[in-house]
Design a protein around this motif. Structure first.
Motif, mmCIF file in Angstrom:
data_model
loop_
_atom_site.group_PDB
_atom_site.id
_atom_site.type_symbol
_atom_site.label_atom_id
_atom_site.label_comp_id
_atom_site.label_asym_id
_atom_site.label_seq_id
_atom_site.Cartn_x
_atom_site.Cartn_y
_atom_site.Cartn_z
ATOM 1 N N SER A 40 0.856 -1.181 0.000
ATOM 2 C CA SER A 40 0.000 0.000 0.000
ATOM 3 C C SER A 40 0.892 1.232 0.000
ATOM 4 N N SER A 41 0.954 1.919 -1.146
ATOM 5 C CA SER A 41 1.839 3.074 -1.270
ATOM 6 C C SER A 41 1.465 3.882 -2.497
ATOM 7 N N LEU A 42 2.115 5.042 -2.636
ATOM 8 C CA LEU A 42 1.917 5.932 -3.765
ATOM 9 C C LEU A 42 3.294 6.199 -4.369
ATOM 10 N N LYS A 43 3.541 5.638 -5.555
ATOM 11 C CA LYS A 43 4.812 5.812 -6.253
ATOM 12 C C LYS A 43 4.698 7.047 -7.142
ATOM 13 N N ILE A 44 5.531 8.056 -6.879
ATOM 14 C CA ILE A 44 5.444 9.332 -7.584
ATOM 15 C C ILE A 44 6.326 9.320 -8.833
ATOM 16 N N ILE A 45 5.717 9.758 -9.943
ATOM 17 C CA ILE A 45 6.419 9.922 -11.211
ATOM 18 C C ILE A 45 6.324 11.400 -11.549
ATOM 19 N N SER A 46 7.449 12.090 -11.522
ATOM 20 C CA SER A 46 7.484 13.534 -11.740
ATOM 21 C C SER A 46 8.102 13.825 -13.103
ATOM 22 N N LEU A 47 7.350 14.553 -13.942
ATOM 23 C CA LEU A 47 7.825 14.882 -15.291
ATOM 24 C C LEU A 47 8.313 16.320 -15.334
ATOM 25 N N ASN A 48 9.585 16.487 -15.656
ATOM 26 C CA ASN A 48 10.167 17.825 -15.762
ATOM 27 C C ASN A 48 9.973 18.428 -17.145
ATOM 28 N N ASN A 49 9.692 17.595 -18.141
ATOM 29 C CA ASN A 49 9.501 18.043 -19.517
ATOM 30 C C ASN A 49 8.472 17.145 -20.197
ATOM 31 N N ASN A 50 8.140 17.483 -21.438
ATOM 32 C CA ASN A 50 7.220 16.669 -22.222
ATOM 33 C C ASN A 50 7.893 15.356 -22.620
ATOM 34 N N GLN A 51 7.074 14.302 -22.761
ATOM 35 C CA GLN A 51 7.578 12.972 -23.083
ATOM 36 C C GLN A 51 6.801 12.404 -24.267
ATOM 37 N N THR A 52 7.459 11.576 -25.075
ATOM 38 C CA THR A 52 6.815 10.895 -26.199
ATOM 39 C C THR A 52 7.014 9.394 -26.041
ATOM 40 N N VAL A 53 5.926 8.644 -26.249
ATOM 41 C CA VAL A 53 5.981 7.176 -26.211
ATOM 42 C C VAL A 53 5.429 6.695 -27.547
ATOM 43 N N SER A 54 6.297 6.173 -28.406
ATOM 44 C CA SER A 54 5.867 5.759 -29.741
ATOM 45 C C SER A 54 5.090 4.447 -29.715
ATOM 46 N N GLY A 55 5.233 3.692 -28.634
ATOM 47 C CA GLY A 55 4.489 2.446 -28.454
ATOM 48 C C GLY A 55 3.450 2.607 -27.361
ATOM 49 N N THR A 56 3.575 1.778 -26.307
ATOM 50 C CA THR A 56 2.568 1.754 -25.235
ATOM 51 C C THR A 56 3.114 2.336 -23.937
ATOM 52 N N LEU A 57 2.336 3.250 -23.367
ATOM 53 C CA LEU A 57 2.595 3.800 -22.035
ATOM 54 C C LEU A 57 1.754 2.987 -21.054
ATOM 55 N N THR A 58 2.395 2.395 -20.038
ATOM 56 C CA THR A 58 1.694 1.523 -19.099
ATOM 57 C C THR A 58 1.890 1.988 -17.667
#
Length: 186
Positions: A19-37
């Motif tokens: 039971s937790s909250l894993k933080i993903i912090s984006l400093n800039n724009n991102q591109t995923v040419s396939g699948t973002l999961t």
């Protein structure tokens, strides 16, 4: 933290095992040419929190496909072939677009002895309903503590830095409870 402008073939965030909250912090724009999961864990208490590194500043993710379960978003715009994307138990912390969020609802505490906000099977989708671990209140939900469903003098402990929306204790007029926090604000 994801720094810089990056392009990924596939990008997967997984492996939340408690039971937790894993933080993903984006400093800039991102591109995923396939699948973002976003695949956090085995139940709603094991979550990801994808956010811009600066409150009020939008980070854009362009993705061809998206697969999401148990993830919260703040200040994220999702574009590309995947938008608008939806998933299972998706939380809205505001400032987002291109994401279809789980519909806001009321969640009722129904575990008489109290317990942890996340990890205890205390949340039901109706007054007096059957608790289920996947009923954890999402940021857009209202967490309700009624006069019934929780013994007088019991304690609910916020044990993880979850994104908590509205808390309603207005029906607890004749019996007491304690809402405690065992984590530092995040």
């Amino acid at each position: 933290n994801l720094s810089g402008v990056n392009t990924f073939n596939n990008l997967t965030f997984s492996n939340v095992t408690t039971s937790s909250l894993k933080i993903i912090s984006l400093n800039n724009n991102q591109t995923v040419s396939g699948t973002l999961t976003f695949s956090a864990g085995t139940d709603a208490t094991m979550r990801h929190f994808c956010r811009s590194s600066s409150i009020g500043t939008i980070a854009t993710i362009t993705a061809a496909a998206v697969n999401m379960t148990d993830a919260d978003f703040r200040d994220i715009t999702l574009t590309g072939a995947a938008a608008p994307a939806s998933g299972t138990r998706i939380g809205d912390c505001k400032g987002n677009s291109g994401i279809t969020f789980t519909t806001a609802s009321n969640k009722y505490w129904n575990l008489a002895a109290g317990g942890n906000w996340g990890g205890a099977i205390g949340w039901a989708t109706s007054s007096g309903g059957t608790p289920n671990i996947n009923n954890l209140p999402l940021p857009q939900d209202t967490a309700i503590f009624e006069a019934t469903g929780l013994n007088s003098g019991s304690t609910i402990t916020i044990n993880v830095n979850y994104n908590i929306g509205t808390i309603n204790m207005s029906a607890r007029t004749s019996n007491t409870m304690t809402l405690a926090c065992s984590v530092e604000p995040g």
